[in-house]
Design an enzyme around this catalytic site. Structure first.
Site, short mmCIF file in Angstrom:
data_model
loop_
_atom_site.label_atom_id
_atom_site.label_comp_id
_atom_site.label_asym_id
_atom_site.label_seq_id
_atom_site.Cartn_x
_atom_site.Cartn_y
_atom_site.Cartn_z
N ARG A 133 4.78 -9.17 -5.96
CA ARG A 133 3.37 -8.82 -6.39
C ARG A 133 2.41 -9.59 -7.47
NH1 ARG A 133 4.68 -2.50 -4.92
NH2 ARG A 133 4.78 -3.07 -2.20
N LEU A 154 -4.61 2.21 -0.90
CA LEU A 154 -3.40 1.21 -1.39
C LEU A 154 -3.77 0.82 0.39
CD1 LEU A 154 -0.96 -0.08 -1.59
CD2 LEU A 154 0.65 1.68 -0.71
N ARG A 208 8.82 -5.11 -9.80
CA ARG A 208 9.59 -3.99 -9.60
C ARG A 208 9.61 -4.83 -7.62
NH1 ARG A 208 8.24 -0.16 -4.64
NH2 ARG A 208 6.10 -0.93 -5.80
N PHE A 240 10.00 -8.25 3.76
CA PHE A 240 8.80 -7.69 2.08
C PHE A 240 9.03 -9.11 1.65
CE2 PHE A 240 7.25 -4.09 1.12
CZ PHE A 240 6.53 -3.27 1.71
N HIS A 270 0.10 0.61 -9.60
CA HIS A 270 1.12 0.65 -8.55
C HIS A 270 2.12 1.78 -8.35
CE1 HIS A 270 1.87 0.99 -4.03
NE2 HIS A 270 3.03 0.56 -4.91
N GLN A 304 3.50 -2.14 -12.53
CA GLN A 304 2.82 -3.19 -11.46
C GLN A 304 1.87 -2.95 -10.84
OE1 GLN A 304 5.22 -3.01 -7.51
NE2 GLN A 304 6.28 -4.76 -8.47
N GLU A 358 1.75 -3.66 1.47
CA GLU A 358 2.03 -4.76 1.50
C GLU A 358 2.90 -5.25 3.51
OE1 GLU A 358 3.95 -6.99 -1.26
OE2 GLU A 358 4.88 -5.54 -1.96
N HIS A 400 -0.26 -3.64 -7.82
CA HIS A 400 -0.72 -3.98 -6.13
C HIS A 400 -1.76 -4.88 -6.17
CE1 HIS A 400 -0.07 -3.94 -2.30
NE2 HIS A 400 1.08 -3.31 -2.20
C1 LIG Z 1 0.59 4.36 -2.29
C2 LIG Z 1 2.32 4.18 -2.30
C3 LIG Z 1 3.06 3.04 -1.69
C4 LIG Z 1 4.83 3.64 -1.51
N1 LIG Z 1 4.49 2.27 -0.84
C5 LIG Z 1 6.68 1.97 -0.70
C6 LIG Z 1 7.36 1.91 -0.89
O1 LIG Z 1 6.55 1.33 0.70
N2 LIG Z 1 8.45 1.31 -0.48
C7 LIG Z 1 8.89 1.50 -2.00
O2 LIG Z 1 10.00 1.19 -1.95
N3 LIG Z 1 8.68 2.38 -2.73
C8 LIG Z 1 6.93 2.54 -2.58
N4 LIG Z 1 5.98 2.47 -3.26
C9 LIG Z 1 6.88 3.33 -4.79
C10 LIG Z 1 7.70 4.80 -4.60
O3 LIG Z 1 7.26 5.68 -3.17
C11 LIG Z 1 7.54 6.36 -5.75
O4 LIG Z 1 8.34 5.12 -6.20
C12 LIG Z 1 8.73 6.50 -5.55
O5 LIG Z 1 8.94 8.01 -4.34
C13 LIG Z 1 8.81 7.70 -6.69
O6 LIG Z 1 9.51 9.01 -6.16
P1 LIG Z 1 10.24 10.13 -7.40
O7 LIG Z 1 11.38 11.60 -6.37
O8 LIG Z 1 10.72 8.74 -8.69
O9 LIG Z 1 8.75 10.64 -7.69
P2 LIG Z 1 7.89 11.44 -6.69
O10 LIG Z 1 7.89 11.79 -5.15
O11 LIG Z 1 6.13 11.06 -7.16
O12 LIG Z 1 7.97 13.36 -7.33
C14 LIG Z 1 7.91 13.84 -8.15
C15 LIG Z 1 8.03 14.66 -8.14
O13 LIG Z 1 7.99 16.10 -9.54
C16 LIG Z 1 7.64 16.99 -9.38
N5 LIG Z 1 6.88 17.15 -10.55
C17 LIG Z 1 6.55 16.44 -11.31
N6 LIG Z 1 6.32 16.65 -12.85
C18 LIG Z 1 6.59 18.23 -12.62
C19 LIG Z 1 6.55 19.19 -13.38
N7 LIG Z 1 5.80 19.29 -14.69
N8 LIG Z 1 7.23 20.36 -13.29
C20 LIG Z 1 7.59 20.54 -12.12
N9 LIG Z 1 7.68 19.18 -10.89
C21 LIG Z 1 7.22 18.19 -11.72
C22 LIG Z 1 6.25 16.88 -8.73
O14 LIG Z 1 5.71 18.10 -8.07
C23 LIG Z 1 7.47 15.70 -7.79
O15 LIG Z 1 8.35 17.01 -6.62
C24 LIG Z 1 5.06 3.93 -3.42
C25 LIG Z 1 4.37 4.21 -3.75
C26 LIG Z 1 2.37 4.44 -4.00
C27 LIG Z 1 1.88 5.27 -5.21
#
Ligand SMILES: Cc1cc2nc3c(=O)[nH]c(=O)nc-3n(C[C@H](O)[C@H](O)[C@H](O)COP(=O)(O)OP(=O)(O)OC[C@H]3O[C@@H](n4cnc5c(N)ncnc54)[C@H](O)[C@@H]3O)c2cc1C
Lengths: 594, 81
Positions: free
Chosen positions: A286, A252, A398, A119, A353, A240, A255, A242
């Site tokens: 990236r 998306l 990142r 990666f 991204h 970042q 990668e 993408h």
């Molecule tokens: C298309 C895409 C592909 C990606 N691929 C990768 C990858 O292959 N590898 C990698 O390491 N990273 C990847 N990333 C980045 C990574 O997925 C994210 O940074 C990560 O999943 C974020 O996780 P999180 O738990 O912080 O938030 P999230 O999974 O976004 O969860 C946020 C949570 O907060 C809740 N929430 C938000 N606001 C409120 C509120 N006001 N009240 C109640 N609940 C709320 C939502 O309902 C949700 O449950 C990718 C990102 C994208 C967009």
């Protein structure tokens, strides 16, 4: 009006990867734990992560966490805190193996080990050559991860509040955090969650930009709530982009496509990454790839009628390999670009991204902010992990697959720290008398305002402003104008009007409340970006070019420091980067090149 | 359909895990397509919207087969919108 109070040991806002990982620690420690989410947990945005999670397991070839650490520091353009980076890279194997025990169906090698693929930016032997470090479950890594952790939480009796939106952080006069106010969407009822520990895991805020790979849910609610409670936001100028969002839609293209051999080409079909990154080529990190693409486009070598995109070519790969290893890509091409990627290259542009900045935390997951002379004083009762937090491991940029690792490691450590603090005797503190006044005032203003601004138009104005003035390439005069413009948009965002006044399932109200969070993030981003007069990582300024004195435009003498944006008066202070790892030698400053 | 039921459905369509579905389903609902549906078609739409993101995405992209003609018809309408 009397507002119901629900009492928990811990309340976690967010049921994505970070929130679910924290909840496991708390519930399994026997603490009464509530998890709030705007959507059903397994509809959180973590589901979208396809590429994988980084860990130096060394299953496919030799690897070591110190190499991973080196890559992460280098990727961060030395803005990442080296204590936090060591903590994360060292813990990676442990949290990935735990996930395996929770039932995560990782891809396997023939001899039954976790399959690892290369990666961007992950190298062996301190930057020598690409290494296979990413662990994946086909192209559904995030999805499989959430399911495994959700099941684990159900077993541990975590209490879920699904389709509830947290609205404001509750802080008392001494600055302790006591929980949140929240709205049940089904009834519109406002409730107080009173807790001994409050953990934010609300994910990113990529919807501040017009072109974004982020789902619509990424509205930065955690950052908005923290900002309204007077907590500064760290390093918000670093976003970042993408390199490969489908031109026009933002969707998306993982990668992993380049990992499996995809090649970027310009209008004359040239493999242009050879000129920008002779060693890593299409696998460079990236921002290096995004900048190269933007340069190709800016210099007239883009494709299409408007010459505004480049091509991602996988037509030379074996179709069977594409369908097996990258099964989603073919459909995305067909649906959002009208292209059959087995036969024709895909049109792509750099697209917002990932948010590197966020709520400032220590690597233990405790939220920190300046107090007196201490730049990192703990905010008692408050923790954060995942994309909404800034530990800071990603610094100015990142590495791919490091954010799923971030949410596992820091979700877990935020949970562990909360358990530790609660076991040490942290009690429920008395709620302030005016506990929900600000929340109620916001709701009532929305419900009663006449002649205010339209939510959809205000959001669009914000997104255009951010894209045009603080995109992947930044210009001094544009940033200055951008600050003025975003402050104008802020006025509209503080003056929103909604037509629907219903209590039950008022999605117009919910979207307006999200907009009030988005604008906090947009403002912090624009003002922090304007203020940082160097180029570093993902923050690339035209007026801070690559020179002999400042390679890549990076100026360590003046700018090797974290930005802290204070939402109280839109002011900025800075705090030093922690260059001292926990047990190993520091990764010394060096020019970042791939 | 009651206002609250529609708004709940709308929330579950405009806040998906996948951007692809956000775009596709928001386009369908806010473009007024849902209003044109018969009661039976609406039920099929709700059934699709309740699915997990990748399962629905697989149906919409033809990656997974659909046995149920009601759902197949609805998928065709969404793809066309
Ligand atoms: C298309 C895409 C592909 C990606 N691929 C990768 C990858 O292959 N590898 C990698 O390491 N990273 C990847 N990333 C980045 C990574 O997925 C994210 O940074 C990560 O999943 C974020 O996780 P999180 O738990 O912080 O938030 P999230 O999974 O976004 O969860 C946020 C949570 O907060 C809740 N929430 C938000 N606001 C409120 C509120 N006001 N009240 C109640 N609940 C709320 C939502 O309902 C949700 O449950 C990718 C990102 C994208 C967009």
């Amino acid at each position: 009006m009397s507002i119901p109070v629900l009492k928990f040991d811990a309340v976690i806002v967010g049921a994505g990867g970070a929130g679910l990982r924290s909840a496991i620690q708390l519930s399994e420690a026997g603490l009464k734990t509530a998890v709030l989410s705007k959507v059903f947990p397994t509809r959180s945005h973590t589901v979208a992560a396809q590429g994988g999670v980084a860990a130096s397991l060394g299953n496919s070839e030799e690897d070591h966490w110190t190499w991973h650490m080196y890559d992460t520091v280098k990727g961060s353009d030395w803005l990442g805190d080296q204590d936090a980076i060591e903590f994360m890279c060292k813990k990676a194997n442990e949290v990935v193996v735990e996930l395996e025990h929770y039932g995560m169906p990782f891809d396997r090698t023939d001899d039954g080990k976790i399959y690892q693929r290369p990666f961007g930016g992950h190298m062996s032997n301190f930057g020598e050559k690409p290494v296979r470090r990413s662990c994946a479950a086909a192209d559904r890594t995030g999805h499989a991860m959430l399911h495994a952790m959700y099941q684990r939480n159900v077993k541990a009796n975590t209490q879920f509040f699904v389709e509830w939106m947290a609205l404001d952080l509750i802080r008392d006069e001494e600055g302790h955090v006591l929980g949140v106010t929240a709205m049940e969407m089904e009834t519109g009822q406002i409730v107080i969650f009173h807790a001994r520990a409050t953990i934010f895991a609300t994910g990113g805020a990529g919807r501040i930009f017009y072109s974004s790979t982020n789902a619509f849910i990424n509205t930065g609610d955690g950052l908005g709530m923290a900002a309204r409670a007077g907590i500064p936001l760290e390093d918000m100028e670093f976003w970042q982009f993408h390199p490969t969002g489908v031109a026009g839609a933002g969707v998306l293209i993982t990668e992993g496509v380049r990992g499996e051999g995809g090649i970027l080409r310009n209008s004359s079909k040239e493999r242009f990454m050879e000129r920008y990154a002779p060693n890593a080529k299409d696998l460079a990190s990236r921002d290096v790839v995004s900048r190269a693409m933007a340069t190709e486009i800016k210099e007239g070598r883009g494709c299409g009628v408007n010459k505004d995109y480049v091509l991602l070519d996988i037509t030379h790969l074996d179709p069977a390999t594409i369908m097996k290893r990258l099964p989603g890509i073919h459909e995305i091409g067909l649906q959002f670009a009208g292209v059959d990627c087995l036969k024709e290259p895909l049109p792509v542009v750099p697209t917002c991204h990932y948010q590197m900045g966020g709520i400032p935390t220590h690597y233990s997951g405790r939220v920190v902010m300046p107090k007196g002379g201490d730049m990192s004083s703990i905010v008692p009762g408050f923790y954060a992990g995942g994309e909404c937090a800034c530990a800071s491991v990603h610094g100015a940029n990142r590495l791919g697959t490091n954010s799923l690792l971030d949410l596992l490691v820091f979700g877990k450590s935020a949970g562990d720290s909360a358990v530790e603090d609660l076991k040490a005797g942290r009690a429920h503190r008395e709620l302030p008398k005016d506990v929900a006044d600000k929340t109620l005032a916001r709701i009532s203003a929305l419900d009663n305002r006449k002649g205010g601004a339209n939510v959809h138009e205000t959001r669009l104005a914000m997104q255009r402003t951010m894209q045009d003035h603080a995109g992947v390439f930044r210009f001094g005069d544009m940033l200055k104008q951008g600050v003025e413009k975003i402050l104008e948009v802020e006025k509209a965002a503080r003056n929103l009007e909604i037509k629907d006044k219903s209590m039950a399932w008022n999605t117009a109200r919910t979207e307006a409340l999200e907009m009030e969070n988005l604008i906090e993030v947009a403002k912090a981003t624009m003002i922090s970006a304007e203020a940082r007069k160097e180029s570093r990582g993902a923050h690339v300024r035209d007026d801070a070019p690559d020179t002999a004195e400042f390679p890549n435009g990076r100026n360590d003498k003046e700018w090797l420091k974290h930005t802290l944006f204070s939402p109280v008066d839109n002011s900025i202070t800075y705090k030093p980067v922690n260059m001292q790892p926990l047990t190993v030698e520091a990764v010394a400053l060096k020019t970042r090149s791939y | 359909m009651e206002r609250a039921d529609y708004e709940r459905l709308r929330w579950r369509c405009i806040r998906r895990a996948l951007l692809e579905l956000d775009i596709t389903l928001t386009r369908f609902l806010d473009g007024g397509e849902f209003e044109k549906l018969t009661d039976e078609e609406r039920l099929a739409f709700v059934e699709l919207a309740d699915m997990e993101d990748y399962d629905l995405w697989d149906l919409l992209t033809g990656k997974a087969e659909i046995d149920d003609p009601r759902l197949a018809h609805m998928v065709a309408l969404i793809r066309k919108s």
